[in-house]
Enzyme design. Sequence first.
Site, PDB file in Angstrom:
ATOM      1  N   LYS A   1       0.846  -1.196   0.000  1.00 43.62           N
ATOM      2  CA  LYS A   1       0.000   0.000   0.000  1.00 43.62           C
ATOM      3  C   LYS A   1       0.883   1.249   0.000  1.00 43.62           C
ATOM      4  CE  LYS A   1      -3.873   1.802   2.821  1.00 43.62           C
ATOM      5  NZ  LYS A   1      -4.705   1.470   4.015  1.00 43.62           N
TER       6      LYS A   1
ATOM      7  N   SER B   1      -9.328   1.333   3.253  1.00 42.36           N
ATOM      8  CA  SER B   1      -8.537   2.167   2.362  1.00 42.36           C
ATOM      9  C   SER B   1      -7.482   1.396   1.575  1.00 42.36           C
ATOM     10  CB  SER B   1      -7.859   3.276   3.161  1.00 42.36           C
ATOM     11  OG  SER B   1      -6.986   2.742   4.142  1.00 42.36           O
TER      12      SER B   1
ATOM     13  N   SER C   1      -9.679  -1.070   7.182  1.00 41.36           N
ATOM     14  CA  SER C   1      -9.088  -0.857   5.860  1.00 41.36           C
ATOM     15  C   SER C   1      -8.375  -2.056   5.252  1.00 41.36           C
ATOM     16  CB  SER C   1      -8.122   0.333   5.910  1.00 41.36           C
ATOM     17  OG  SER C   1      -8.829   1.527   6.119  1.00 41.36           O
TER      18      SER C   1
END
Length: 442
Positions: free
Chosen positions: A80, A155, A179
């Site tokens: 990420k 996310s 997330s």
Amino acid sequence: MQDWLHMTAAALGRGIAAGEIDPVALTQTYLDAIDSHPLKDRIFARVTHDRALAEAEAAADRAASGQRLSPLDGVPISWKDLFDTAGVVTEAGSKLLVGRVPDVDARVLANATAAGLICLGKTHMSELAFSGLGYNPSTNTPPCVNDEGAVPGGSSSGAAASVAFGLAAAGIGSDTGGSVRIPSAWNDLVGLKTTSGRLSLEGVVPLALRFDTVGPLCRSVEDANLMMAVMEGRKAFDLNGATLTNRRFAILETVATQDVREEPMAAFQQAVVQLHAAGARVDRIHVPEVETAMAQSTCVYTSEAYGLWRDVIEANPDAMYGEILERFRLGKNHTGPDYVAAWAALEAARLAYDQATAGYDAVLLPTAPILPPNLERLNADHAYYVTENLLALRNTRIGNLLGLCALSLPTGVPSCGLMMMAPPDCEGALLRLGAAAEKALA
């Protein structure tokens, strides 16, 4: 070779150990798949070709000489875009951080590299990790594997997409309110939320430090176990012999099962039937202090997030997506005494929850009460965005607020996950339950 793109990370590692898979060929296969994928720019923010191939060559040398560093030595994964990567732009999905280039790797990335894993690149995410939907008009919105017109969950949106579309063997994300688990559920993956403070946040762009956690998005519970181990710098837990026989689960009533839409509820109910058939005992419990904890959510999250980011945000607010900016600015509405009082109430709720669930191996609930929302409607309808974002995060946020570890498993119904929550620092026991549940749900 194309089968490699859909094998578990653990299976790839075993293939390397057996001399059946060359890490360089494996990494090149993944890089070629990324480069040729029509949605690559929506999934990857940056692809680290040179680093990946250099790491693969070193892994191949170790494999040839019998000196592999871990069971995943030579396996390519994604990260990420809030994990610092030395010499590579790391922007956390925000124009506020355009051109930000860290000097060193985040600690968990350094640990994974020391275990021989291959860094394929950085994946797109919700802006500054402050949304459960995965929608990011500031950079890019990754696709959902089950519905290209829907958001993938956030996310850690690109992390999930990279694995679900066969462009990484596993993805590393972060979980502050859901997330890791939401995008895992919506893309039919296994997602592990680790206990707060267990995995290092050094070199991780923060959102709310008392809630931020690092976790993997994977194709199997075995992969989640191995990924957590390499990031923590230890041996993996022993999952052999895991069983559901005489295991005790509790379904968390009230807020977690309210307003769950038809498909996620049906999938959850069927999953519970399968766990029971595999030997588990399942009760239903009501813990009113969960609502107490949820009532503190806006204060504790937004106060911390805005406190960390206020100066950066207010220096250039027009650079932010309006919905995310609005969420951050909610932190202006709470005073210091409000924050202290909220944390006092939250700590009391944690104690009551721990006492109420002490006799159970894990607590069960639907990972998300909704299916992935439509992307175009989110963009056009403010009320829809707010409602869907809060619902997406509702169930997962319980685990963050109560300081638990949690695991989301696919149910076999597209975009519907089953979540197990366990006490803090009980990841070993949770992963054993997950391994047994995975077989029961298959």
